[in-house]
Design a protein around this motif. Structure first.
Motif, short mmCIF file in Angstrom:
data_model
loop_
_atom_site.label_atom_id
_atom_site.label_comp_id
_atom_site.label_asym_id
_atom_site.label_seq_id
_atom_site.Cartn_x
_atom_site.Cartn_y
_atom_site.Cartn_z
N HIS A 96 17.78 29.13 39.48
CA HIS A 96 18.02 27.97 38.28
C HIS A 96 19.30 28.25 37.66
N TYR A 97 19.80 29.55 37.54
CA TYR A 97 21.06 29.91 36.97
C TYR A 97 22.15 29.04 37.89
N PHE A 98 21.99 29.61 38.93
CA PHE A 98 23.29 29.02 40.11
C PHE A 98 23.40 27.53 39.88
N GLU A 99 22.21 27.03 39.69
CA GLU A 99 22.48 25.32 39.74
C GLU A 99 22.86 24.71 38.37
N CYS A 100 22.58 25.70 37.47
CA CYS A 100 23.08 25.29 36.14
C CYS A 100 24.62 25.34 35.94
N ILE A 101 24.96 26.49 36.64
CA ILE A 101 26.45 26.84 36.65
C ILE A 101 27.21 25.59 37.28
N GLU A 102 26.68 25.57 38.59
CA GLU A 102 27.36 24.49 39.50
C GLU A 102 27.31 23.27 38.79
N GLY A 103 25.99 23.11 38.50
CA GLY A 103 25.65 21.43 37.62
C GLY A 103 27.01 21.10 36.70
N TRP A 118 33.81 33.08 39.53
CA TRP A 118 33.60 33.99 38.14
C TRP A 118 34.89 34.74 37.98
N ARG A 119 35.54 35.34 39.04
CA ARG A 119 36.70 36.22 39.12
C ARG A 119 37.72 35.36 38.63
N GLU A 120 37.99 34.16 38.99
CA GLU A 120 39.01 33.27 38.60
C GLU A 120 38.82 33.05 37.06
N LYS A 121 37.86 32.76 36.47
CA LYS A 121 37.30 32.53 35.32
C LYS A 121 37.63 33.53 34.32
N ILE A 122 37.52 34.89 34.61
CA ILE A 122 37.72 35.91 33.85
C ILE A 122 39.43 35.90 33.58
N HIS A 123 40.07 35.43 34.32
CA HIS A 123 41.68 35.67 34.19
C HIS A 123 42.24 34.20 33.82
N PHE A 151 28.76 32.31 30.66
CA PHE A 151 28.82 32.33 32.16
C PHE A 151 29.59 33.74 32.46
N VAL A 152 30.68 33.98 31.96
CA VAL A 152 31.51 35.05 32.47
C VAL A 152 30.81 36.28 31.99
N TYR A 173 23.02 38.51 36.98
CA TYR A 173 22.54 37.39 37.95
C TYR A 173 23.05 37.73 39.21
N LEU A 174 24.18 38.33 39.23
CA LEU A 174 24.61 38.83 40.37
C LEU A 174 23.81 40.05 41.13
N GLY A 175 23.21 40.93 40.24
CA GLY A 175 22.36 41.97 40.48
C GLY A 175 20.91 41.35 41.02
N LEU A 176 20.65 40.49 40.25
CA LEU A 176 19.46 39.82 40.76
C LEU A 176 19.47 39.12 41.89
#
Length: 332
Positions: free
Chosen positions: A271-278, A141-146, A157-158, A164-167
């Motif tokens: 579910h969120y993690f698998e969506c982003i990774e997928g 995520w940090r890479e994507k911000i930049h 995602f960004v 979702y990090l907090g959750l």
């Protein structure tokens, strides 16, 4: 493939058809599945073979057993891919199967597995695995911000990741508190579970339980993942979740520790993690599926919070014997 099956097993497959993701064929009222296993090493495969042998010997219905080659090997190779052949009776699924009751019975047998488990062992590892996954996605995520410009999926995602990090951090803290505050009971010992248990894991039209889906873990893994699946797939998910939990608990009463572990897993936004990774692992023509899925996940985030609130209320009001801590910000 039919020629290879004949060479490796001495079995003549008349016609290959698809069931789920797998090539299958039927011979003399027996259904055979050809399953790719490049993701499994030899030790994992042997543990899964031991699980399936044990469950078959203990009369768990509809277990697919691994067929040994003519050379007594567990797998064969074709075009740089490893495969196993498994077989089971060609049984049609009966209407009215109570999934909660059947899963509880499956877990009861799995708890008595008598041998040491190493490669497929997940019990007690949730915290480590979740933290590792969270750290990896946070770095990405940090890479994507930049790395502008971003497409629509990446923008979503960004923008959504901090929530979702907090959750996920809440889930990890809830898990740690559970392990500190509550004592595990016999029901909380490890059992044979599934990577992701949902209503299609045992197939919608036929009865078959594939050992390649299994890991050794706490029963709460399967219960939480089935409830997560109901949230996304069923209109009346609250009623379905309650009946599922009630059926399971009547067959094998769950402990307070179990209910808290289930809640920690529901809190973790898998579910969120698998969506982003997928999305980032998918071929270009498959990315649209993940774009639609992420949009749905984000649109239903408030509804999912309500689902998480309902879980603690449901236990208190329906079972009348379990009260578990809530997450403060969810009940405000």
């Amino acid at each position: 493939m039919k020629k290879t099956i004949n060479e490796e097993y001495g079995i003549r497959a008349a016609e290959l058809t698809k069931v789920g993701h797998y090539d299958t064929f039927t011979l003399h009222q027996t259904r055979f599945f050809i399953i790719p296993i490049n993701h499994l090493d030899d030790e994992e495969l042997f543990e899964l073979y031991s699980f399936s042998q044990y469950m078959t010997e203990n009369r768990e219905p509809y277990i697919a057993s691994m067929v040994l080659t003519k050379e007594n090997n567990l797998f064969f190779e074709k075009d740089d891919q490893k495969y196993i052949l498994v077989k089971c009776g060609a049984h049609k699924r009966k209407e009215g199967n109570r999934i909660g009751r059947n899963l509880a019975a499956f877990h009861q047998k799995g708890r008595l597995f008598p041998y040491q488990v190493n490669k497929t062992q997940r019990i007690g590892q949730w915290k480590y695995l979740w933290e590792k996954r969270l750290d990896q996605l946070e770095s990405f995520w940090r890479e994507k911000i930049h790395s502008l410009p971003l497409n629509q999926f990446e923008r979503r995602f960004v923008e959504s990741f901090p929530y979702y990090l907090g959750l996920a951090e809440n889930a990890i803290q809830y898990l740690v508190d559970t392990e500190l505050d509550d004592d595990p009971q016999p029901i909380d010992s490890g059992t044979i579970c599934h990577q992701r248990f949902h209503q299609h894991t045992w197939f919608p039209d036929i009865n078959v339980k594939l050992p390649t889906d299994w890991v050794f873990d706490h029963c709460g893994r399967d219960i939480a993942e089935y409830m997560r699946h109901l949230f996304f797939e069923k209109q009346d998910f609250r009623t379905e979740c309650f009946h599922f939990l009630e059926d399971y608990d009547r067959t094998t009463p769950l402990s307070r520790f179990s209910y808290r572990l289930i809640y920690s897993r529901l809190l973790f936004p898998l579910h969120y993690f698998e969506c982003i990774e997928g999305y980032y692992l998918a071929a270009e023509n498959e990315k649209q599926t993940y774009e639609k899925l992420l949009e749905r996940i984000l649109n239903e985030s408030a509804k999912f919070e309500m689902f998480l609130r309902d879980y603690t209320r449901l236990l208190t009001s329906k079972t009348r014997r379990v009260a578990i801590p809530s997450v403060d910000w969810l009940i405000k």
